[in-house]
Enzyme design. Structure first.
Site, PDB file in Angstrom:
ATOM      1  N   HIS A 121       7.281   1.678   5.660  1.00  0.00           N
ATOM      2  CA  HIS A 121       6.252   0.850   6.307  1.00  0.00           C
ATOM      3  C   HIS A 121       4.987   0.951   5.437  1.00  0.00           C
ATOM      4  CE1 HIS A 121       3.198  -0.096   9.385  1.00  0.00           C
ATOM      5  NE2 HIS A 121       4.169  -0.584  10.127  1.00  0.00           N
ATOM      6  N   ASP A 198       7.327  10.219   8.441  1.00  0.00           N
ATOM      7  CA  ASP A 198       6.783   9.174   9.305  1.00  0.00           C
ATOM      8  C   ASP A 198       7.739   9.035  10.489  1.00  0.00           C
ATOM      9  OD1 ASP A 198       6.337   6.780  10.585  1.00  0.00           O
ATOM     10  OD2 ASP A 198       6.180   5.566   8.763  1.00  0.00           O
ATOM     11  N   GLN A 201       9.114   5.649  14.443  1.00  0.00           N
ATOM     12  CA  GLN A 201      10.280   5.049  15.118  1.00  0.00           C
ATOM     13  C   GLN A 201      11.287   6.087  15.591  1.00  0.00           C
ATOM     14  OE1 GLN A 201      10.391   1.946  15.960  1.00  0.00           O
ATOM     15  NE2 GLN A 201       8.773   1.121  14.680  1.00  0.00           N
ATOM     16  N   LYS A 224       4.251   3.721  20.931  1.00  0.00           N
ATOM     17  CA  LYS A 224       5.670   3.342  20.752  1.00  0.00           C
ATOM     18  C   LYS A 224       6.589   4.179  21.635  1.00  0.00           C
ATOM     19  CE  LYS A 224       4.933   2.016  15.960  1.00  0.00           C
ATOM     20  NZ  LYS A 224       5.071   0.584  15.806  1.00  0.00           N
ATOM     21  N   CYS A 362       5.582  -5.239   8.116  1.00  0.00           N
ATOM     22  CA  CYS A 362       4.820  -4.282   7.286  1.00  0.00           C
ATOM     23  C   CYS A 362       5.734  -3.586   6.285  1.00  0.00           C
ATOM     24  CB  CYS A 362       4.094  -3.243   8.144  1.00  0.00           C
ATOM     25  SG  CYS A 362       2.929  -3.966   9.269  1.00  0.00           S
TER      26      CYS A 362
HETATM   27  N1  PMP Z   1       5.581   3.662  10.341  1.00  0.00           N
HETATM   28  C1  PMP Z   1       6.547   2.998  10.965  1.00  0.00           C
HETATM   29  C2  PMP Z   1       7.972   3.236  10.566  1.00  0.00           C
HETATM   30  C3  PMP Z   1       6.230   2.072  11.970  1.00  0.00           C
HETATM   31  O1  PMP Z   1       7.189   1.380  12.566  1.00  0.00           O
HETATM   32  C4  PMP Z   1       4.862   1.879  12.307  1.00  0.00           C
HETATM   33  C5  PMP Z   1       4.468   0.875  13.380  1.00  0.00           C
HETATM   34  N2  PMP Z   1       4.986  -0.398  13.194  1.00  0.00           N
HETATM   35  C6  PMP Z   1       3.897   2.621  11.637  1.00  0.00           C
HETATM   36  C7  PMP Z   1       4.282   3.509  10.662  1.00  0.00           C
HETATM   37  C8  PMP Z   1       2.433   2.483  11.957  1.00  0.00           C
HETATM   38  O2  PMP Z   1       2.161   2.891  13.261  1.00  0.00           O
HETATM   39  P1  PMP Z   1       0.720   2.634  13.910  1.00  0.00           P
HETATM   40  O3  PMP Z   1       0.427   1.173  13.707  1.00  0.00           O
HETATM   41  O4  PMP Z   1       0.906   2.994  15.344  1.00  0.00           O
HETATM   42  O5  PMP Z   1      -0.235   3.501  13.197  1.00  0.00           O
END
Ligand code: PMP
Length: 405
Positions: A121, A198, A201, A224, A362
């Site tokens: 991401h 990270d 998910q 999430k 993203c």
């Molecule tokens: N890493 C992953 C794998 C994600 O899916 C996301 C959220 N889409 C993020 C990072 C970023 O999370 P946040 O926008 O809550 O900071």
């Protein structure tokens, strides 16, 4: 409690959207909140709201106790050694940026290496690009296979004694599959590198034990996993966090202030400058209670099973491409249907009450790898049922017919 009863605890799901019962399949972007979390936020603002740590009055003590109790819940939830290893942040993005700005910028010198993958991401990519730019470190990518995954062997070949940090997602937000982070941690450590995971998910869907994984840093977001927006967590091993400097300076995080110098509070508060996200943390604590009552193993099985079911149904739709390997997916599937642009697909599905996500998620590097400018993604969580999947499949078929005409 069965999953149909669990669903009833989410008031938002009981509504029609564009004249159809809402089918919410966008939990990977943000999950819905159970009534317990909503009531907790309401109660907090109605009865307990005050600033934490500095007040001696009753409301301030209540707010402080609840905020710090939430930290202990988080610590137990991910099996940290102590709550001093739990830093409240705004979310996964802030947590990764904290490690990049504080830890990585300090340890990386010109020619050192940071190892990531093109599956990441942007939140787990851009902070490392910035570290590489400012320190002269080299950003190295684990090569991806055709299905978007990487092999542990290829990873092992990328790590050298100049690698200072490895950062990788536990579960991919596009492929839905899990990476072997425990093995990766062992390899990174063999070369003296730290590993950041990270967990945006993974924490909502699987049991995470940071000590068992032996990762150095682990990041995730409250929103999430049925918690409020605006709250997230950085877990870090105490011995590393202790060596790190704060990146935000101000109230709440100081021990002593002089004209030209100041000293910091002990962990974890030195990283929580300013008034923290008090209600968010308390709401996250209640979300954790909720998930634990159901059981993470039960949730994992439900999400995997539902995703297996949707994948089987999608296989029967002609000209539908699914991305990623034939492996257990933890609650999401990414796809394209025929030549329909995913934004058009998501727009038509919305007219049928079905909420999915379309775009690059993203993950522009992974989109490039697949030769797709965008994809559609349906994601599932503990409140989704087979009935949701059936409605989704039927909406996909209708959309296909619509575009044929
Ligand atoms: N890493 C992953 C794998 C994600 O899916 C996301 C959220 N889409 C993020 C990072 C970023 O999370 P946040 O926008 O809550 O900071």
């Amino acid at each position: 409690m069965g999953f149909t009863d669990i669903r009833k605890l989410f008031p938002i799901l009981d509504q029609k959207v564009n004249g159809h019962p809402l089918v919410y399949l966008d939990s990977a972007a943000s999950a819905q909140k159970p009534i317990q979390v909503i009531k907790t936020l309401k109660h907090y603002y109605e009865r307990d709201n005050a600033n934490v740590h500095r007040g001696v009055h009753t409301l301030s003590s209540r707010a402080t106790d609840a905020y710090e109790a939430a930290r202990i819940k988080v610590s137990n939830f991910i099996h940290a050694k102590s709550e001093q290893e739990i830093i409240f942040t705004r979310g996964t993005t802030s947590s990764i940026n904290l490690v990049a700005s504080s830890y990585a910028r300090k340890v990386c010198q010109e020619g050192d290496e940071i190892v990531i993958s093109a599956m990441e991401h942007h939140s787990n990519l851009l902070p490392w690009q910035q570290v590489a730019k400012t320190t002269g470190a080299v950003l190295k990518y684990i090569p991806l296979q055709a299905d978007g995954t990487f092999s542990i062997k290829d990873f092992e070949q990328k790590v050298t004694n100049r690698t200072k940090i490895v950062s990788v997602s536990h579960i991919s937000n596009v492929l839905g599959i899990a990476n072997p982070v425990k093995q990766m941690a062992a390899i990174a450590h063999k070369h003296g590198a730290a590993i950041m995971v990270d967990g945006a998910q993974s924490v909502p869907h699987i049991k995470v034990d940071v000590q068992e994984l032996d990762c150095d840093f682990y990041a995730f977001s409250g929103h999430k996993m049925c918690g409020p927006t605006g709250i997230g967590v950085l877990y870090g091993k105490k011995e590393l966090l202790e060596q790190m400097e704060p990146i935000e300076f101000g109230g709440e995080m100081i021990d002593h202030v002089d004209l030209h110098e100041a000293s910091w509070k002990e962990l974890p508060w030195k990283f929580e400058g300013g008034t923290p996200i008090i209600a968010g943390a308390i709401g996250l604590g209640v979300a954790i209670d909720f998930l634990e009552q159901i059981g993470l193993d039960v949730i994992e099985e439900h999400d995997k099973q539902l995703t297996r079911y949707v994948v089987e149904r999608m296989k029967q739709i002609e000209h539908l491409t699914m991305y990623g390997p034939e492996k257990d997916r933890f609650g999401l599937v990414t796809f394209n249907l025929d030549k329909i642009h995913p934004h058009d697909l998501a727009t038509v599905l919305d007219t049928l009450g079905v909420a999915i996500r379309a775009g690059h998620h993203c993950c522009q590097l992974l989109m490039k790898h697949f030769g797709a400018s965008a994809t559609a993604r349906a994601s599932f969580y503990l409140y989704n049922t087979e009935e949701d999947v059936n409605q989704f499949i039927s909406a996909l078929q209708k959309t296909k017919e619509y575009f044929k005409e």
